[in-house]
Scaffold this motif. Sequence first.
Motif, PDB file in Angstrom:
ATOM      1  N   PHE A   1       0.857  -1.181   0.000  1.00  0.00           N
ATOM      2  CA  PHE A   1       0.000   0.000   0.000  1.00  0.00           C
ATOM      3  C   PHE A   1       0.889   1.225   0.000  1.00  0.00           C
ATOM      4  N   ARG A   2       0.572   2.151  -0.894  1.00  0.00           N
ATOM      5  CA  ARG A   2       1.356   3.375  -1.024  1.00  0.00           C
ATOM      6  C   ARG A   2       0.451   4.567  -0.770  1.00  0.00           C
ATOM      7  N   SER A   3       0.840   5.412   0.168  1.00  0.00           N
ATOM      8  CA  SER A   3       0.141   6.674   0.371  1.00  0.00           C
ATOM      9  C   SER A   3       1.041   7.790  -0.144  1.00  0.00           C
ATOM     10  N   ASN A   4       0.610   9.015   0.008  1.00  0.00           N
ATOM     11  CA  ASN A   4       1.437  10.123  -0.466  1.00  0.00           C
ATOM     12  C   ASN A   4       2.714  10.278   0.355  1.00  0.00           C
ATOM     13  N   LYS A   5       2.686   9.891   1.628  1.00  0.00           N
ATOM     14  CA  LYS A   5       3.832  10.084   2.500  1.00  0.00           C
ATOM     15  C   LYS A   5       4.601   8.807   2.823  1.00  0.00           C
ATOM     16  N   HIS A   6       3.950   7.659   2.828  1.00  0.00           N
ATOM     17  CA  HIS A   6       4.579   6.429   3.301  1.00  0.00           C
ATOM     18  C   HIS A   6       4.287   5.270   2.364  1.00  0.00           C
ATOM     19  N   ILE A   7       5.018   4.173   2.572  1.00  0.00           N
ATOM     20  CA  ILE A   7       4.758   2.922   1.863  1.00  0.00           C
ATOM     21  C   ILE A   7       4.739   1.798   2.896  1.00  0.00           C
ATOM     22  N   TYR A   8       3.788   0.901   2.744  1.00  0.00           N
ATOM     23  CA  TYR A   8       3.576  -0.190   3.689  1.00  0.00           C
ATOM     24  C   TYR A   8       3.610  -1.506   2.919  1.00  0.00           C
ATOM     25  N   ALA A   9       4.216  -2.524   3.504  1.00  0.00           N
ATOM     26  CA  ALA A   9       4.247  -3.862   2.907  1.00  0.00           C
ATOM     27  C   ALA A   9       3.923  -4.872   4.002  1.00  0.00           C
ATOM     28  N   GLN A  10       3.070  -5.833   3.656  1.00  0.00           N
ATOM     29  CA  GLN A  10       2.771  -6.896   4.612  1.00  0.00           C
ATOM     30  C   GLN A  10       2.602  -8.208   3.879  1.00  0.00           C
ATOM     31  N   ILE A  11       3.007  -9.273   4.529  1.00  0.00           N
ATOM     32  CA  ILE A  11       2.815 -10.616   3.995  1.00  0.00           C
ATOM     33  C   ILE A  11       1.641 -11.215   4.735  1.00  0.00           C
ATOM     34  N   ILE A  12       0.618 -11.616   3.964  1.00  0.00           N
ATOM     35  CA  ILE A  12      -0.657 -12.057   4.519  1.00  0.00           C
ATOM     36  C   ILE A  12      -0.895 -13.514   4.151  1.00  0.00           C
ATOM     37  N   ASP A  13      -1.329 -14.304   5.128  1.00  0.00           N
ATOM     38  CA  ASP A  13      -1.743 -15.683   4.906  1.00  0.00           C
ATOM     39  C   ASP A  13      -3.216 -15.664   4.529  1.00  0.00           C
ATOM     40  N   ASN A  14      -3.548 -16.016   3.276  1.00  0.00           N
ATOM     41  CA  ASN A  14      -4.931 -15.941   2.797  1.00  0.00           C
ATOM     42  C   ASN A  14      -5.844 -16.988   3.420  1.00  0.00           C
ATOM     43  N   THR A  15      -5.292 -18.124   3.827  1.00  0.00           N
ATOM     44  CA  THR A  15      -6.162 -19.160   4.389  1.00  0.00           C
ATOM     45  C   THR A  15      -6.691 -18.756   5.756  1.00  0.00           C
ATOM     46  N   ASN A  16      -5.868 -18.095   6.566  1.00  0.00           N
ATOM     47  CA  ASN A  16      -6.284 -17.680   7.901  1.00  0.00           C
ATOM     48  C   ASN A  16      -6.628 -16.205   7.993  1.00  0.00           C
ATOM     49  N   ASN A  17      -6.433 -15.457   6.902  1.00  0.00           N
ATOM     50  CA  ASN A  17      -6.661 -14.015   6.867  1.00  0.00           C
ATOM     51  C   ASN A  17      -5.909 -13.302   7.987  1.00  0.00           C
ATOM     52  N   LYS A  18      -4.640 -13.640   8.138  1.00  0.00           N
ATOM     53  CA  LYS A  18      -3.788 -13.056   9.176  1.00  0.00           C
ATOM     54  C   LYS A  18      -2.538 -12.451   8.542  1.00  0.00           C
ATOM     55  N   THR A  19      -2.113 -11.334   9.090  1.00  0.00           N
ATOM     56  CA  THR A  19      -0.849 -10.729   8.678  1.00  0.00           C
ATOM     57  C   THR A  19       0.282 -11.452   9.385  1.00  0.00           C
ATOM     58  N   ILE A  20       1.226 -11.959   8.605  1.00  0.00           N
ATOM     59  CA  ILE A  20       2.351 -12.692   9.157  1.00  0.00           C
ATOM     60  C   ILE A  20       3.485 -11.729   9.509  1.00  0.00           C
ATOM     61  N   ILE A  21       3.852 -10.871   8.556  1.00  0.00           N
ATOM     62  CA  ILE A  21       4.961  -9.933   8.720  1.00  0.00           C
ATOM     63  C   ILE A  21       4.540  -8.592   8.126  1.00  0.00           C
ATOM     64  N   SER A  22       5.019  -7.518   8.703  1.00  0.00           N
ATOM     65  CA  SER A  22       4.772  -6.209   8.112  1.00  0.00           C
ATOM     66  C   SER A  22       6.015  -5.339   8.225  1.00  0.00           C
ATOM     67  N   SER A  23       6.099  -4.376   7.340  1.00  0.00           N
ATOM     68  CA  SER A  23       7.182  -3.410   7.342  1.00  0.00           C
ATOM     69  C   SER A  23       6.672  -2.140   6.674  1.00  0.00           C
ATOM     70  N   SER A  24       7.155  -1.005   7.120  1.00  0.00           N
ATOM     71  CA  SER A  24       6.722   0.262   6.527  1.00  0.00           C
ATOM     72  C   SER A  24       7.735   1.348   6.835  1.00  0.00           C
ATOM     73  N   THR A  25       7.529   2.505   6.233  1.00  0.00           N
ATOM     74  CA  THR A  25       8.424   3.628   6.470  1.00  0.00           C
ATOM     75  C   THR A  25       8.149   4.294   7.815  1.00  0.00           C
ATOM     76  N   ILE A  26       7.105   3.878   8.517  1.00  0.00           N
ATOM     77  CA  ILE A  26       6.852   4.437   9.845  1.00  0.00           C
ATOM     78  C   ILE A  26       7.393   3.535  10.952  1.00  0.00           C
ATOM     79  N   ALA A  27       7.959   2.399  10.598  1.00  0.00           N
ATOM     80  CA  ALA A  27       8.579   1.509  11.585  1.00  0.00           C
ATOM     81  C   ALA A  27       9.841   2.179  12.129  1.00  0.00           C
ATOM     82  N   ILE A  28      10.086   1.996  13.404  1.00  0.00           N
ATOM     83  CA  ILE A  28      11.176   2.698  14.077  1.00  0.00           C
ATOM     84  C   ILE A  28      12.538   2.330  13.497  1.00  0.00           C
ATOM     85  N   ASN A  29      12.760   1.045  13.201  1.00  0.00           N
ATOM     86  CA  ASN A  29      14.068   0.628  12.686  1.00  0.00           C
ATOM     87  C   ASN A  29      14.331   1.147  11.278  1.00  0.00           C
TER      88      ASN A  29
END
Length: 106
Positions: free
Chosen positions: A18-46
């Motif tokens: 997902f891309r907004s005007n200020k940030h970009i977000y990426a997540q790996i989603i398991d479709n069978t359980n509809n759960k986010t496994i991992i996420s990363s974005s430009t707002i993450a502290i690291n």
Amino acid sequence: MTKKHILDTNYRPRLCVFRSNKHIYAQIIDNTNNKTIISSSTIAINIKKNITSSNNCSAARIVGQDIAKKSKEIGIKEVVFDRQNRIYHGRIKALAEAAREEGIKF
């Protein structure tokens, strides 16, 4: 790929970007359980302390590298790329190429 093809791939998780005007977000989603496994974005502290601006291609590359490293740590090597009807250009392309360079296949 169409939305139906992306959601029907239950054997591989989905890398959703997902891309907004200020940030970009990426997540790996398991479709069978509809759960986010991992996420990363430009707002993450690291990641935030390593970038000067959060809305450019270099920041997107860092997010792509981070999500790929996290996914390889837990054993995910293949994903389906979901760019949510965005053009494969600019920050979306930079994130995808960085993830591929780190060894994620899609």
